[in-house]
Design an enzyme around this catalytic site. Structure first.
Site, PDB file in Angstrom:
ATOM      1  N   SER A 122     -11.064  -7.498  -0.457  1.00  0.00           N
ATOM      2  CA  SER A 122     -10.831  -6.129   0.018  1.00  0.00           C
ATOM      3  C   SER A 122      -9.754  -5.429  -0.802  1.00  0.00           C
ATOM      4  O   SER A 122      -9.677  -4.194  -0.811  1.00  0.00           O
ATOM      5  CB  SER A 122     -10.423  -6.149   1.489  1.00  0.00           C
ATOM      6  OG  SER A 122      -9.195  -6.845   1.655  1.00  0.00           O
TER       7      SER A 122
ATOM      8  N   ARG B  86       0.834  -1.199   0.000  1.00  0.00           N
ATOM      9  CA  ARG B  86       0.000   0.000   0.000  1.00  0.00           C
ATOM     10  C   ARG B  86       0.869   1.250   0.000  1.00  0.00           C
ATOM     11  O   ARG B  86       0.640   2.197  -0.756  1.00  0.00           O
ATOM     12  CB  ARG B  86      -0.926  -0.001   1.227  1.00  0.00           C
ATOM     13  CG  ARG B  86      -2.104  -0.969   1.103  1.00  0.00           C
ATOM     14  CD  ARG B  86      -2.731  -1.265   2.467  1.00  0.00           C
ATOM     15  NE  ARG B  86      -3.981  -2.011   2.356  1.00  0.00           N
ATOM     16  CZ  ARG B  86      -4.074  -3.305   2.107  1.00  0.00           C
ATOM     17  NH1 ARG B  86      -2.969  -4.028   1.928  1.00  0.00           N
ATOM     18  NH2 ARG B  86      -5.254  -3.896   2.040  1.00  0.00           N
TER      19      ARG B  86
ATOM     20  N   ARG C 189      -7.342 -22.542  -1.780  1.00  0.00           N
ATOM     21  CA  ARG C 189      -6.731 -22.942  -0.513  1.00  0.00           C
ATOM     22  C   ARG C 189      -7.586 -23.937   0.272  1.00  0.00           C
ATOM     23  O   ARG C 189      -7.046 -24.751   1.021  1.00  0.00           O
ATOM     24  CB  ARG C 189      -6.437 -21.698   0.339  1.00  0.00           C
ATOM     25  CG  ARG C 189      -5.247 -20.907  -0.188  1.00  0.00           C
ATOM     26  CD  ARG C 189      -4.954 -19.657   0.599  1.00  0.00           C
ATOM     27  NE  ARG C 189      -3.681 -19.077   0.170  1.00  0.00           N
ATOM     28  CZ  ARG C 189      -3.249 -17.870   0.520  1.00  0.00           C
ATOM     29  NH1 ARG C 189      -4.000 -17.111   1.292  1.00  0.00           N
ATOM     30  NH2 ARG C 189      -2.085 -17.424   0.089  1.00  0.00           N
TER      31      ARG C 189
ATOM     32  N   ASP D 138      -6.274 -14.929   5.757  1.00  0.00           N
ATOM     33  CA  ASP D 138      -4.916 -15.402   5.477  1.00  0.00           C
ATOM     34  C   ASP D 138      -4.352 -16.308   6.565  1.00  0.00           C
ATOM     35  O   ASP D 138      -3.338 -16.981   6.335  1.00  0.00           O
ATOM     36  CB  ASP D 138      -3.971 -14.220   5.261  1.00  0.00           C
ATOM     37  CG  ASP D 138      -4.080 -13.643   3.855  1.00  0.00           C
ATOM     38  OD1 ASP D 138      -4.688 -14.300   2.997  1.00  0.00           O
ATOM     39  OD2 ASP D 138      -3.564 -12.533   3.620  1.00  0.00           O
TER      40      ASP D 138
ATOM     41  N   GLY E 104      -0.498 -11.198  -6.250  1.00  0.00           N
ATOM     42  CA  GLY E 104      -1.894 -10.790  -6.392  1.00  0.00           C
ATOM     43  C   GLY E 104      -2.156  -9.379  -5.925  1.00  0.00           C
ATOM     44  O   GLY E 104      -2.898  -8.620  -6.566  1.00  0.00           O
TER      45      GLY E 104
ATOM     46  N   LYS F 212      -7.260 -17.380  -4.237  1.00  0.00           N
ATOM     47  CA  LYS F 212      -5.897 -16.998  -3.859  1.00  0.00           C
ATOM     48  C   LYS F 212      -4.899 -17.677  -4.804  1.00  0.00           C
ATOM     49  O   LYS F 212      -5.235 -18.077  -5.906  1.00  0.00           O
ATOM     50  CB  LYS F 212      -5.655 -17.376  -2.403  1.00  0.00           C
ATOM     51  CG  LYS F 212      -6.524 -16.607  -1.410  1.00  0.00           C
ATOM     52  CD  LYS F 212      -6.108 -15.161  -1.280  1.00  0.00           C
ATOM     53  CE  LYS F 212      -6.872 -14.451  -0.185  1.00  0.00           C
ATOM     54  NZ  LYS F 212      -6.419 -13.067   0.032  1.00  0.00           N
TER      55      LYS F 212
END
Length: 409
Positions: A146, A28, A323, A292, A70, A319
């Site tokens: 998100s 970010r 998963r 996660d 990703g 993902k």
């Protein structure tokens, strides 16, 4: 590289580990730093994802390949959409080209962005022609990844009128949205998040400043799992962490009380201590705000012979791998009785753990790291073990430091 993990002696663990900066925060901040060069970043993540992000932001080539990253794919889609007079083809690995991007692309196109698909509609690679975006309102489903929402938020202040995002329906992964908003606030950008409406005000420049990245809580999860499976009296100190964390995965401190692990905070670190035996009650937990850490928790439950019902896992399907199916496959091979749906995982108590099972990692760093703590119980093989560098460069070195023998096969 395939490896064999084993523990030569079952003794108390007492170690200190320093973990790299959060990948989520770092990626970010790297976008924000390129939008606002006044920012300096300390304790940046050394993960492959952050390396890919830095390379993508510094290259002047038309084709930008971000590999398996990703987060980089999502954040860079918005970033390049507002880079006027810049045209790129954003692509990645074969798996990345099968991970959906359409919801984010549609939101950006609703704002006026110029984005097209090079191959399969809805998936990378995508061609982005950067331009000035005038519109300041967009709607997007609140239950999507998100990262789509954060991607829009990161560029919002650079739009002429700022941005208003309406989140439609149920909102998931709120901590990651709040992380993005808090980072924006920290550098001087005004935001609000009320009900289902997020607003970001426009900003042309920010004050010159240094931002320190907190270490990654997702990476800390593997040490929580190790302490959960260790002798009472074992402890591991991890730095650099803070009690008032921006990261949703900091809920680990509360969750792992179930496994007899206590967390104590100091100025710049946390200490994980094994204080009592694990609870044998069925662990019921909704992980919609911290998906996660689902793999780590599932493996810890299997290791400690605790039944669990994990919910809120719908984002795990898209993902690095599916998963949920990957967990089902590998835990079943180890002797588990496990069932999954598109958003839940149910694990029953086991009778034993099979030894020397080879764990497939599916190009997913978290599969390798989540299963590693099982070495405290039985010898275990990890295939394609180098996949951990996606988020944690020195993971196997740190495993050796705490007493797990790592032998290349």
């Amino acid at each position: 590289m395939d490896i064999l993990l084993n523990v030569l002696k079952n003794s108390k663990i007492n170690e200190e580990i320093t973990i790299s900066g959060s990948k989520s925060e770092s990626n970010r901040l790297l976008i924000l730093q390129n939008l606002f060069p006044e920012i300096t970043i300390n304790n940046l993540s050394d993960s492959d994802d952050s390396v890919h992000m830095q390379h993508a932001l510094s290259t002047d080539k038309e084709i930008v390949d971000i590999g398996h990253a990703g987060t980089a794919m999502r954040f860079l889609t918005s970033y390049f959409a507002v880079k006027e007079n810049r045209e790129v083809v954003l692509t990645g690995s074969e798996r990345m080209q099968n991970r959906p991007i359409e919801i984010l692309v549609n939101a950006l196109k609703d704002l006026g962005a110029d984005i097209s698909y090079e191959d399969k509609v809805g998936y990378p690679p995508i061609r982005i022609k950067g331009k000035k975006i005038i519109k300041d309102k967009v709607a997007i489903n609140g239950n999507v990844s998100s990262q789509y929402i954060s991607s829009l938020l990161l560029i919002a202040s650079k739009l002429e009128k700022g941005l208003e995002i309406e989140l439609v329906g149920k909102i998931t992964s709120i901590p990651y949205i709040k992380m993005t908003l808090t980072l924006l606030n920290q550098i001087g950008i005004e935001t609000s998040f009320e009900g289902n409406l997020i607003k970001v005000l426009p900003k042309t420049t920010v004050d010159k400043q240094t931002v320190v990245v907190e270490s990654d809580w997702s990476s800390a999860s593997y040490f929580y799992s190790i302490v959960a499976s260790s002798q009472i009296g074992s402890s591991i100190q991890l730095s650099a962490y803070k009690q008032e964390s921006l990261q949703g995965d900091s809920c680990l401190a509360e969750i792992y009380k179930h496994f007899g692990v206590a967390t104590s905070f100091s100025d710049n670190s946390i200490t994980l201590s094994k204080e009592k035996v694990s609870s044998k009650e069925v662990l019921e937990i909704d992980l919609k705000n911290a998906p996660d850490i689902a793999q780590t928790i599932a493996v810890t439950c299997f290791s400690e012979n605790i039944a669990c019902n994990l919910t809120g896992l719908h984002t795990l399907k898209i993902k690095e791998t599916d998963r949920l199916e990957a967990l089902k496959e590998e835990l079943t091979n180890l002797g588990a009785s496990i069932s999954v749906t598109n958003e839940t995982l149910h694990l029953e108590e086991r009778s034993s753990i099979k030894e020397n099972i080879a764990i497939k990692t599916y190009n997913d760093h978290r599969m390798a790291m989540a299963f590693a703590p099982l070495a405290l119980k039985v010898p275990i093989k990890i295939l394609d073990a180098e996949v951990v560098t996606k988020s944690y460069q020195k993971f196997w070195k740190d495993m050796q430091q705490i007493g797990i023998k790592v032998e290349e096969l």
